[in-house]
Design an enzyme around this catalytic site. Structure first.
Site, PDB file in Angstrom:
ATOM      1  N   HIS A 187       0.834  -1.201   0.000  1.00 38.24           N
ATOM      2  CA  HIS A 187       0.000   0.000   0.000  1.00 38.24           C
ATOM      3  C   HIS A 187       0.868   1.249   0.000  1.00 38.24           C
ATOM      4  O   HIS A 187       0.617   2.201  -0.749  1.00 38.24           O
ATOM      5  CB  HIS A 187      -0.902   0.055   1.243  1.00 38.24           C
ATOM      6  CG  HIS A 187      -1.984  -0.965   1.287  1.00 38.24           C
ATOM      7  ND1 HIS A 187      -2.193  -1.744   2.405  1.00 38.24           N
ATOM      8  CD2 HIS A 187      -2.931  -1.318   0.390  1.00 38.24           C
ATOM      9  CE1 HIS A 187      -3.221  -2.542   2.185  1.00 38.24           C
ATOM     10  NE2 HIS A 187      -3.684  -2.310   0.960  1.00 38.24           N
ATOM     11  N   LYS A 203     -15.741  -8.132   3.858  1.00 37.02           N
ATOM     12  CA  LYS A 203     -14.537  -8.415   4.637  1.00 37.02           C
ATOM     13  C   LYS A 203     -14.832  -8.272   6.125  1.00 37.02           C
ATOM     14  O   LYS A 203     -15.663  -7.470   6.527  1.00 37.02           O
ATOM     15  CB  LYS A 203     -13.403  -7.458   4.253  1.00 37.02           C
ATOM     16  CG  LYS A 203     -12.934  -7.607   2.818  1.00 37.02           C
ATOM     17  CD  LYS A 203     -11.792  -6.659   2.523  1.00 37.02           C
ATOM     18  CE  LYS A 203     -11.312  -6.804   1.099  1.00 37.02           C
ATOM     19  NZ  LYS A 203     -10.199  -5.888   0.796  1.00 37.02           N
ATOM     20  N   ARG A 209      -1.484  -6.259  -8.282  1.00 41.12           N
ATOM     21  CA  ARG A 209      -0.461  -7.228  -7.898  1.00 41.12           C
ATOM     22  C   ARG A 209      -0.345  -8.341  -8.923  1.00 41.12           C
ATOM     23  O   ARG A 209       0.724  -8.844  -9.168  1.00 41.12           O
ATOM     24  CB  ARG A 209      -0.802  -7.859  -6.539  1.00 41.12           C
ATOM     25  CG  ARG A 209      -0.735  -6.903  -5.382  1.00 41.12           C
ATOM     26  CD  ARG A 209      -1.121  -7.625  -4.108  1.00 41.12           C
ATOM     27  NE  ARG A 209      -2.401  -8.291  -4.263  1.00 41.12           N
ATOM     28  CZ  ARG A 209      -3.455  -8.093  -3.492  1.00 41.12           C
ATOM     29  NH1 ARG A 209      -3.390  -7.275  -2.492  1.00 41.12           N
ATOM     30  NH2 ARG A 209      -4.582  -8.733  -3.717  1.00 41.12           N
ATOM     31  N   SER A 249      -3.229  -7.678   2.503  1.00 41.00           N
ATOM     32  CA  SER A 249      -3.607  -7.541   3.918  1.00 41.00           C
ATOM     33  C   SER A 249      -4.207  -8.837   4.457  1.00 41.00           C
ATOM     34  O   SER A 249      -3.916  -9.242   5.584  1.00 41.00           O
ATOM     35  CB  SER A 249      -4.617  -6.400   4.087  1.00 41.00           C
ATOM     36  OG  SER A 249      -4.032  -5.168   3.800  1.00 41.00           O
TER      37      SER A 249
END
Length: 175
Positions: free
Chosen positions: A20, A44, A94, A132
């Protein structure tokens, strides 16, 4: 010129990772002001509260100067971007799987507001695997996370894991 170019970098940042931070540093070079939008995500289960995530992101970004802002939001991203006066959404990628999802989201966002462009930044090669979700999973099983987050974030994650309890027991040489 119609004023400063404002960008928004949205995410849950639960926790904020070195990946990040790489995107924040690089995204800040593309705009006059970068607003880090810390949001909730109904799909989440956060390890940290919104207030804790805001404080962590603010602390991690404090050395980056006044051109970085950190704001909570709980709305459509395009509504948040409009409220901030943003003309750019910054998104980090990513892997190919990220691109497919982000490409679809960028298309939907463009349908909502075609005055806001989405800019994709590839994460630094050394940081591409960091997510994360994986940082939390590794920490919950007692694995090392120091290569993925700052020392202060590592302390926060480890403290939280100690308060909620670890899962399983580490055995063997794997993570």
């Amino acid at each position: 010129m119609s004023g400063p170019r404002i960008g928004v970098y949205p995410g849950t940042f639960d926790p904020i990772t070195l990946g990040h931070m790489d995107i924040i540093r690089r995204g800040a070079k593309l705009v006059d002001r970068l607003i880090i939008g810390v949001t909730t995500n109904p799909s989440k289960s956060p390890m940290f509260s919104l207030e804790e995530r805001l404080a962590s992101v603010r602390r991690e970004c404090e050395d980056l100067g006044d051109a970085i802002g950190v704001v909570a939001f709980d709305s459509l991203l395009m509504d948040f971007a409009a409220a901030q006066g943003a003309s750019v959404i910054v998104r980090g990628l990513r892997a190919v799987a990220d691109f497919e999802y982000e490409y679809q989201m960028a298309g939907m966002n463009q349908q909502i507001n075609d005055k806001v462009e989405t800019v994709f930044l590839m994460a630094d090669v050394s940081l591409q695997p960091i997510a994360s979700r994986l940082v939390k999973e590794i920490a919950l099983y007692g694995g090392p996370i120091h290569r993925f987050v700052s020392p202060r974030v590592r302390e926060e994650v480890e403290h939280r894991v100690n308060s909620i309890g670890r899962k399983g027991t580490r055995t063997g040489t794997g993570a």
